[in-house]
Design an enzyme around this catalytic site. Structure first.
Site, short mmCIF file in Angstrom:
data_model
loop_
_atom_site.label_atom_id
_atom_site.label_comp_id
_atom_site.label_asym_id
_atom_site.label_seq_id
_atom_site.Cartn_x
_atom_site.Cartn_y
_atom_site.Cartn_z
CG HIS A 219 18.31 26.37 32.85
ND1 HIS A 219 17.62 27.09 31.86
CD2 HIS A 219 18.47 25.21 32.09
CE1 HIS A 219 17.01 26.33 30.85
NE2 HIS A 219 17.56 25.26 30.98
CD GLU B 228 44.11 18.16 49.76
OE1 GLU B 228 43.64 18.57 50.90
OE2 GLU B 228 43.87 17.31 49.36
CE LYS C 32 43.83 16.50 57.16
NZ LYS C 32 44.66 15.30 56.41
#
Length: 400
Positions: free
Chosen positions: A275, A249, A391
């Protein structure tokens, strides 16, 4: 004649330092390690509830979760800390089913005071239990609508300073108050961050190495655009999540010349991801830097027992090995294997132990590193227009 360019000239270390010092006058996170904690500790002492539920999202929860996750199994904490941050209905329901809501303090955190996720969850909690001044407090900006709501209902509120962004707010009331309530030593937390602050601004050894790292990451960003944090402790899972938000951000921006910038954060856990993701690091494209984070002292004596397993005798050399030694040797083996290749940028951060000082120093270092990278990249680390656009769209969709 008209001329236009998108060249960003290399900046000297001294110019960067001067820019940071100037920024320090207006950006509030730099000075949070020196704040007065008396009010937080005084309130924490009077909390009677056994369950503490933080309602928030992103910068309102990730830093606090990172510290709590790192420390909770090495401390005798009398209270439990929970986080309600997602609007996933299954997650909300499953968490609430494990909490005695009548023995809970709710801490509602939103810098703007109108965060949709936070208010939505708070509305739902209000349908289950009466939220009032006895069991609810608010942490927000001092002129937000959430602050007005708290005042109207005589709820206690604590301030998030306007010049402190959410993802940089962990050493404010956002993080310190919930942590103090559950029994974390917040003064020790701040001491760790203070040391990093002083080492940088007094230009000690830390100043040189963090500037070197920031410069390398930015100057080689087109070759090594992916920055992997490989944390060798499951206790650092929360730190990894916090780092991803901080990095993404803050640094995914358009610079002063309208050129898109960014460094892509990846957070993985050792030895689990040996792994999986390690294969991609070792034999995949050379587009990644790696920072390995080790814990020197786990303060734990758990050992592999001297037990014979028929058919597995060739692994008897494991008998008596402490798990803390095993995980650190796994980290060292990974570091050595990467360094032997000679073409993967790699650095190692070894923190002293599972304590307040260690996690806060690490987090403050990454906050500084983020600010330095932003200066080198000619971007504003403290806004998030890309997030704000989403938003606005969400609000319009919901209003329909």
């Amino acid at each position: 004649m008209h001329y236009r360019d998108n060249f960003n000239p290399t900046i000297s270390d001294e110019d960067i330092f001067n820019a940071i010092e100037k920024e320090k006058q207006n950006i509030g996170y730099y000075n949070l390690p020196f704040m007065d904690t008396a009010a937080f500790k005084a309130y924490a002492k009077q909390v009677q509830q056994k369950n503490i539920v933080v309602i928030g999202i992103g910068g309102s929860t990730l830093g606090t979760y990172a510290i709590y996750k790192f420390l909770k199994h090495s401390r005798q904490l009398e209270k439990k800390l929970f986080f309600l941050e997602t609007t996933d209905p299954i997650d909300i329901k499953s968490k609430i089913e494990t909490i005695d809501l009548n023995d809970t303090l709710f801490i509602v955190i939103s810098k703007s005071g109108t965060t949709i996720e936070t208010v939505s969850i708070f509305k739902y909690i209000n349908s289950l239990v009466q939220c009032d001044k006895r069991n609810t407090l608010v942490i927000t900006e001092n002129d937000s609508k959430l602050k007005a709501y708290a005042d109207a209902h005589e709820m206690l509120s604590f301030e998030i300073p306007k010049n402190v962004g959410g993802r940089f707010s962990v050493f404010s009331a956002v993080g310190l108050l919930p942590l103090a309530i559950v029994g974390i030593d917040i003064d020790e937390l701040l001491l760790g961050a203070q040391k990093v602050h002083n080492d940088f601004f007094d230009k000690k050894d830390f100043y040189t190495r963090i500037l070197k790292k920031a410069r390398f990451l930015v100057e080689y960003k087109y070759s090594f655009n992916i920055n992997v944090v490989f944390s060798y402790s499951s206790r650092l899972e929360g730190f990894n999540k916090w780092y991803i938000q901080l990095w993404g951000e803050s640094l995914g921006k358009v610079d002063i010349n309208s050129t898109r910038q960014g460094l892509t954060p990846i957070g993985i856990i050792g030895p689990i991801d040996q792994h999986s993701f390690l294969q991609l690091i070792v034999e995949g494209r050379r587009d990644k830097t790696v920072t390995v984070i080790k814990v020197e002292n786990f303060d734990n004596d758990l050992k592999i027992p001297d037990i014979q397993l028929k058919g597995l005798e060739e692994l008897d050399y494991l008998h008596g090995v402490a798990f803390s030694d095993l995980i650190n040797k796994q980290a060292d083996a990974t570091i050595e294997s990467i360094n032997n290749l000679g073409d993967i940028p790699c650095d190692v951060i070894t923190i002293d132990g599972v304590c307040e000082n260690s996690i806060s120093a690490l987090m403050y270092e990454y906050e500084l590193l983020t600010s330095l990278c932003a200066k080198f990249m000619y971007i504003d680390a403290y806004n998030q227009p890309g997030v704000e656009a989403g938003k606005i769209i969400l609000k319009k969709k919901l209003q329909k």
